[in-house]
Design a protein around this motif. Structure first.
Motif, PDB file in Angstrom:
ATOM      1  N   LYS A 230      -9.257 -31.558 -33.630  1.00  0.00           N
ATOM      2  CA  LYS A 230      -8.614 -30.359 -33.088  1.00  0.00           C
ATOM      3  C   LYS A 230      -7.116 -30.293 -33.397  1.00  0.00           C
ATOM      4  N   LEU A 231      -6.595 -31.338 -34.034  1.00  0.00           N
ATOM      5  CA  LEU A 231      -5.156 -31.406 -34.300  1.00  0.00           C
ATOM      6  C   LEU A 231      -4.840 -30.769 -35.648  1.00  0.00           C
ATOM      7  N   VAL A 232      -4.394 -29.537 -35.603  1.00  0.00           N
ATOM      8  CA  VAL A 232      -4.011 -28.825 -36.821  1.00  0.00           C
ATOM      9  C   VAL A 232      -2.661 -29.327 -37.309  1.00  0.00           C
ATOM     10  N   HIS A 233      -1.719 -29.470 -36.397  1.00  0.00           N
ATOM     11  CA  HIS A 233      -0.356 -29.850 -36.786  1.00  0.00           C
ATOM     12  C   HIS A 233      -0.160 -31.358 -36.801  1.00  0.00           C
ATOM     13  N   ARG A 234      -0.847 -32.052 -35.892  1.00  0.00           N
ATOM     14  CA  ARG A 234      -0.894 -33.513 -35.871  1.00  0.00           C
ATOM     15  C   ARG A 234       0.454 -34.162 -35.558  1.00  0.00           C
ATOM     16  N   PHE A 237       4.559 -31.887 -32.728  1.00  0.00           N
ATOM     17  CA  PHE A 237       4.264 -30.735 -31.881  1.00  0.00           C
ATOM     18  C   PHE A 237       5.486 -30.382 -31.029  1.00  0.00           C
ATOM     19  N   ALA A 285       1.364 -24.296 -29.604  1.00  0.00           N
ATOM     20  CA  ALA A 285       0.468 -25.063 -30.480  1.00  0.00           C
ATOM     21  C   ALA A 285      -0.039 -26.315 -29.769  1.00  0.00           C
ATOM     22  N   GLU A 289      -3.942 -26.996 -28.973  1.00  0.00           N
ATOM     23  CA  GLU A 289      -4.634 -28.037 -29.736  1.00  0.00           C
ATOM     24  C   GLU A 289      -4.984 -29.279 -28.924  1.00  0.00           C
ATOM     25  N   TRP A 290      -4.211 -29.573 -27.871  1.00  0.00           N
ATOM     26  CA  TRP A 290      -4.564 -30.753 -27.062  1.00  0.00           C
ATOM     27  C   TRP A 290      -4.242 -30.597 -25.579  1.00  0.00           C
TER      28      TRP A 290
END
Length: 314
Positions: A230-234, A237, A285, A289-290
């Protein structure tokens, strides 16, 4: 995460993060490291002396303790880095690439924090987006942008599970200020208790993002435990809780100490750094994402800070 090595463990974040991690994963499963020996730290749990500019030493400790995660916190902060830019580069970037190399070699999960310092004067100042122009004008900021890209590279090139957040100014009653531009937001609480007054080196009306340390620690653990798919940017953030200027802190303190007075004596070096940073950043974001969500605003943080600082100073 099951067994974790923390570099820079005696710094502002590390001194509290190690305690939190040990409460979750067990004392024996969190290895605290720093550049100087500490008898106090060694009595609390596993502790090793590690200079992050020595890749071999990081490798030895990670291998000996069979860790599966490195949380790399060792770095010089913004104001200190401006005084010693070459030293900052050697420690901040040299230490980072060493820790990433060890993570690559041993197939470890990896965390390192970035900062709002990664933004610059040409970045949008309000609700700064997750993905935006980053042209910082400080050595610390240059280190942070390079670090974000380096972590992206190690994920894309080698598959290292790198993760990170852009921290705002962090406010804590546990560790003393460590040479950051936002340190005034810690000092002001100590002086409120001791002197009922504080002289700010940051000018009135200078907004910066801030966060109470318990929210920052929760964010690290939450991100590291998040589903990687689910981590697009990783890495890097945006996260924040409070956008405030010095008078906002003064007003919050005056609800508890009505006689508190705030004056100003601006430090041009730290003011220039502050002026290059955003007024507020967009954390959407991280929320999407989390599930990031801060618990503390300036009022409930101030209440707890004043209580804890008063206890500490008795």
């Amino acid at each position: 995460m099951k067994k974790i090595l923390v570099t820079g463990a005696r710094g502002q974040i590390g001194s509290e993060l190690v305690t939190k991690l040990r409460s979750i994963y067990g004392v024996a499963n969190v290895v605290s490291t720093d550049i100087r020996y500490s008898e106090e730290e060694s009595e609390k749990g596993p502790f090793e002396v590690v200079d992050v500019t020595d890749e071999k030493r990081i490798y030895e400790v990670a291998k000996d303790y069979q860790v599966d995660t490195i949380m790399h916190l060792a770095a010089l902060l913004s104001a200190t880095a401006e005084k010693m830019p070459k030293v900052a580069w050697d420690i901040n970037m040299g230490g980072l690439v060493n820790a990433l190399e060890v993570s690559r070699e041993l197939n470890l999960q990896f965390f390192t924090p970035s900062s709002i310092g990664a933004f610059g004067p040409t970045t949008p100042k309000d609700s700064t987006p997750q993905d935006t122009l980053q042209r910082p004008t400080t050595m610390y900021g240059v280190n942070k942008v390079a670090g974000e890209l380096l972590c992206d590279y190690y994920f894309e090139r080698y598959g290292v599970d790198t993760r990170g957040v852009r921290f705002p100014g962090l406010i804590s009653y546990v560790a003393p200020p460590g040479g950051g531009t936002t340190d005034y937001a810690v000092e002001i609480y100590y002086e409120a208790i001791k002197q009922k007054a504080y002289t700010s080196y940051i000018a009135e009306g200078t907004y910066m993002d801030m966060m109470f340390m318990p929210d920052a620690l929760d964010a690290i653990v939450q991100l590291m435990e998040a589903d990687p798919t689910k981590l697009v940017h990783r890495n890097a953030f945006n996260i924040s809780a409070i956008s405030a200027e010095p008078m906002d802190f003064a007003k919050a303190i005056q609800k508890h100490i009505p006689e508190f007075q705030l004056t100003f004596d601006v430090d041009p070096v730290r003011q220039k750094i502050a002026d290059s940073w955003p007024n507020s950043i967009d954390s959407s974001a991280a929320e999407a994402e989390w599930g990031f969500k801060a618990k503390y605003d300036i009022d409930n943080m101030t209440k707890e800070m004043l209580e804890k600082v008063e206890e500490k100073l008795k």
